[in-house]
Design a protein around this motif. Structure first.
Motif, PDB file in Angstrom:
ATOM      1  N   PRO A   1      33.161  -3.348  16.531  1.00  0.00           N
ATOM      2  CA  PRO A   1      33.851  -2.561  15.511  1.00  0.00           C
ATOM      3  C   PRO A   1      33.353  -2.967  14.127  1.00  0.00           C
ATOM      4  CG  PRO A   1      35.290  -4.310  16.284  1.00  0.00           C
ATOM      5  CD  PRO A   1      34.014  -4.387  17.093  1.00  0.00           C
ATOM      6  N   VAL A   2      33.085  -1.974  13.284  1.00  0.00           N
ATOM      7  CA  VAL A   2      32.609  -2.224  11.928  1.00  0.00           C
ATOM      8  C   VAL A   2      33.542  -1.489  10.983  1.00  0.00           C
ATOM      9  CG1 VAL A   2      30.665  -1.981  10.332  1.00  0.00           C
ATOM     10  CG2 VAL A   2      30.224  -2.379  12.771  1.00  0.00           C
ATOM     11  N   THR A   3      34.065  -2.193  10.002  1.00  0.00           N
ATOM     12  CA  THR A   3      34.972  -1.528   9.071  1.00  0.00           C
ATOM     13  C   THR A   3      34.190  -0.570   8.179  1.00  0.00           C
ATOM     14  OG1 THR A   3      34.809  -3.168   7.302  1.00  0.00           O
ATOM     15  CG2 THR A   3      36.507  -3.546   9.009  1.00  0.00           C
ATOM     16  N   ALA A   4      34.865   0.473   7.763  1.00  0.00           N
ATOM     17  CA  ALA A   4      34.243   1.440   6.861  1.00  0.00           C
ATOM     18  C   ALA A   4      33.879   0.764   5.537  1.00  0.00           C
ATOM     19  CB  ALA A   4      35.176   2.618   6.641  1.00  0.00           C
ATOM     20  N   ALA A   5      34.689  -0.190   5.104  1.00  0.00           N
ATOM     21  CA  ALA A   5      34.391  -0.912   3.856  1.00  0.00           C
ATOM     22  C   ALA A   5      33.092  -1.712   3.993  1.00  0.00           C
ATOM     23  CB  ALA A   5      35.548  -1.829   3.489  1.00  0.00           C
ATOM     24  N   ASP A   6      32.869  -2.335   5.152  1.00  0.00           N
ATOM     25  CA  ASP A   6      31.630  -3.077   5.373  1.00  0.00           C
ATOM     26  C   ASP A   6      30.441  -2.118   5.454  1.00  0.00           C
ATOM     27  OD1 ASP A   6      30.041  -5.423   5.828  1.00  0.00           O
ATOM     28  OD2 ASP A   6      29.991  -4.912   7.962  1.00  0.00           O
ATOM     29  N   LEU A   7      30.616  -0.995   6.144  1.00  0.00           N
ATOM     30  CA  LEU A   7      29.546   0.018   6.199  1.00  0.00           C
ATOM     31  C   LEU A   7      29.171   0.470   4.793  1.00  0.00           C
ATOM     32  CD1 LEU A   7      30.567   2.270   9.190  1.00  0.00           C
ATOM     33  CD2 LEU A   7      28.371   1.166   8.885  1.00  0.00           C
ATOM     34  N   LYS A   8      30.170   0.714   3.974  1.00  0.00           N
ATOM     35  CA  LYS A   8      29.910   1.128   2.589  1.00  0.00           C
ATOM     36  C   LYS A   8      29.024   0.103   1.889  1.00  0.00           C
ATOM     37  CE  LYS A   8      33.003   0.343  -0.558  1.00  0.00           C
ATOM     38  NZ  LYS A   8      34.215   0.398  -1.398  1.00  0.00           N
ATOM     39  N   GLN A   9      29.358  -1.155   1.989  1.00  0.00           N
ATOM     40  CA  GLN A   9      28.582  -2.202   1.325  1.00  0.00           C
ATOM     41  C   GLN A   9      27.144  -2.262   1.854  1.00  0.00           C
ATOM     42  OE1 GLN A   9      29.494  -3.739  -1.418  1.00  0.00           O
ATOM     43  NE2 GLN A   9      31.359  -2.512  -1.249  1.00  0.00           N
ATOM     44  N   GLN A  10      27.004  -2.150   3.176  1.00  0.00           N
ATOM     45  CA  GLN A  10      25.667  -2.190   3.792  1.00  0.00           C
ATOM     46  C   GLN A  10      24.812  -1.010   3.325  1.00  0.00           C
ATOM     47  OE1 GLN A  10      24.473  -4.549   5.834  1.00  0.00           O
ATOM     48  NE2 GLN A  10      26.309  -5.701   6.312  1.00  0.00           N
ATOM     49  N   ILE A  11      25.426   0.167   3.268  1.00  0.00           N
ATOM     50  CA  ILE A  11      24.697   1.369   2.840  1.00  0.00           C
ATOM     51  C   ILE A  11      24.336   1.279   1.361  1.00  0.00           C
ATOM     52  CG2 ILE A  11      24.886   3.875   2.509  1.00  0.00           C
ATOM     53  CD1 ILE A  11      26.659   3.861   5.106  1.00  0.00           C
TER      54      ILE A  11
ATOM     55  N   ALA B   1      34.410  10.975  15.084  1.00  0.00           N
ATOM     56  CA  ALA B   1      35.203   9.838  15.549  1.00  0.00           C
ATOM     57  C   ALA B   1      36.686  10.077  15.284  1.00  0.00           C
ATOM     58  CB  ALA B   1      34.769   8.563  14.822  1.00  0.00           C
ATOM     59  N   CYS B   2      37.514   9.486  16.097  1.00  0.00           N
ATOM     60  CA  CYS B   2      38.943   9.481  15.796  1.00  0.00           C
ATOM     61  C   CYS B   2      39.150   8.751  14.471  1.00  0.00           C
ATOM     62  CB  CYS B   2      39.718   8.779  16.906  1.00  0.00           C
ATOM     63  SG  CYS B   2      39.713   9.687  18.476  1.00  0.00           S
ATOM     64  N   TYR B   3      40.118   9.204  13.713  1.00  0.00           N
ATOM     65  CA  TYR B   3      40.485   8.613  12.423  1.00  0.00           C
ATOM     66  C   TYR B   3      39.355   8.661  11.392  1.00  0.00           C
ATOM     67  CZ  TYR B   3      44.262   7.049  15.369  1.00  0.00           C
ATOM     68  OH  TYR B   3      45.313   7.039  16.257  1.00  0.00           O
TER      69      TYR B   3
ATOM     70  N   HIS C   1      33.547   6.117  18.788  1.00  0.00           N
ATOM     71  CA  HIS C   1      34.976   5.836  18.764  1.00  0.00           C
ATOM     72  C   HIS C   1      35.336   5.313  17.386  1.00  0.00           C
ATOM     73  CE1 HIS C   1      36.018   6.584  22.893  1.00  0.00           C
ATOM     74  NE2 HIS C   1      34.957   5.899  23.294  1.00  0.00           N
ATOM     75  N   GLY C   2      36.503   5.691  16.949  1.00  0.00           N
ATOM     76  CA  GLY C   2      36.990   5.205  15.668  1.00  0.00           C
ATOM     77  C   GLY C   2      38.432   4.774  15.776  1.00  0.00           C
ATOM     78  N   SER C   3      38.799   3.890  14.905  1.00  0.00           N
ATOM     79  CA  SER C   3      40.192   3.490  14.743  1.00  0.00           C
ATOM     80  C   SER C   3      40.447   3.514  13.242  1.00  0.00           C
ATOM     81  CB  SER C   3      40.426   2.096  15.336  1.00  0.00           C
ATOM     82  OG  SER C   3      39.567   1.150  14.748  1.00  0.00           O
ATOM     83  N   PRO C   4      41.693   3.410  12.825  1.00  0.00           N
ATOM     84  CA  PRO C   4      41.912   3.440  11.378  1.00  0.00           C
ATOM     85  C   PRO C   4      41.056   2.385  10.677  1.00  0.00           C
ATOM     86  CG  PRO C   4      43.997   3.640  12.524  1.00  0.00           C
ATOM     87  CD  PRO C   4      42.946   3.329  13.566  1.00  0.00           C
TER      88      PRO C   4
END
Length: 152
Positions: free
Chosen positions: A96-106, A122-124, A84-87
Motif C-alpha cells: 500500500p502506498v499513500t497518495a501523499a507519498d505518491l504525490k511527493q515521489q511524482i 480504484a476504490c476510494y 485496489h484502493g483504500s481511503p
C-alpha cells in the motif's frame, strides 16, 4: 497536440491483493481492463505503457514516469490505475502506498507541466484525487467509495 505527443500509462493489478472469494472476478477485470485499453485507447497515444500484475510496483511506475520525462516529444501524460484502493492509499502489487507519498515521489520527477489526467478505477479514488492534482495532474477522477464500475 497530436496523438504522438501523448502517453498513456495503465497500472492493472486487482488479483494480487484481492479477496480470495473474488479471485475469478478480479482475474477477469484485470484481463478485460488491459484488453479494453489495448483495443480502445492505445492507438490514440504515441506511447502506451502498461504494468500488469507483479509488474505493478511503485518503483516500476516511477521508472516509467522518469522515462516519459526523458522523452521530450511527450507533452501530455495520462494515467489509469486499475488497482485496489483504500481511503488515502493505493495498492501497488503487495504494497500500500499513500497518495501523499505518491504525490511527493511524482513531484521529485518533475513532470508537473506534462501530467494531464489521472482516471482512477480504484476504490476510494476520490480520496487520492487532490494529491494527484497537487502532484501536477490537471484533473484526477475517482470513486467516492467502493468502485463497482471498473473498466469492464
Amino acid at each position: 497536440m497530436d496523438n504522438c505527443n501523448r502517453a498513456l500509462v495503465i497500472l492493472c493489478d486487482l488479483t494480487t491483493e484481492g479477496d480470495e472469494k473474488f479471485k475469478k472476478l478480479y482475474q477477469f477485470l484485470d484481463a478485460s481492463g488491459v484488453k479494453l485499453a489495448d483495443m480502445l485507447l492505445a492507438s490514440h497515444y504515441g506511447r502506451y505503457e502498461k504494468l500488469v500484475g507483479s509488474q505493478v510496483t511503485l518503483q516500476s511506475f516511477l521508472d516509467i514516469l522518469q522515462s516519459l520525462k526523458a522523452d521530450t516529444s511527450i507533452q501530455a501524460i495520462d494515467v489509469i490505475p486499475i488497482l485496489h484502493g483504500s481511503p488515502r492509499s493505493l495498492w501497488f502489487n503487495t504494497e500500500p502506498v499513500t497518495a501523499a507519498d505518491l504525490k511527493q515521489q511524482i513531484l521529485r520527477i518533475g513532470l508537473r507541466d506534462r501530467l494531464r489526467l489521472l482516471y482512477s478505477l480504484a476504490c476510494y479514488g476520490a480520496s487520492h484525487a487532490q494529491d494527484f492534482v497537487d502532484a501536477g495532474f490537471k484533473a484526477a477522477i475517482g470513486a467516492k467509495g467502493v468502485n463497482a464500475s471498473s473498466s469492464h
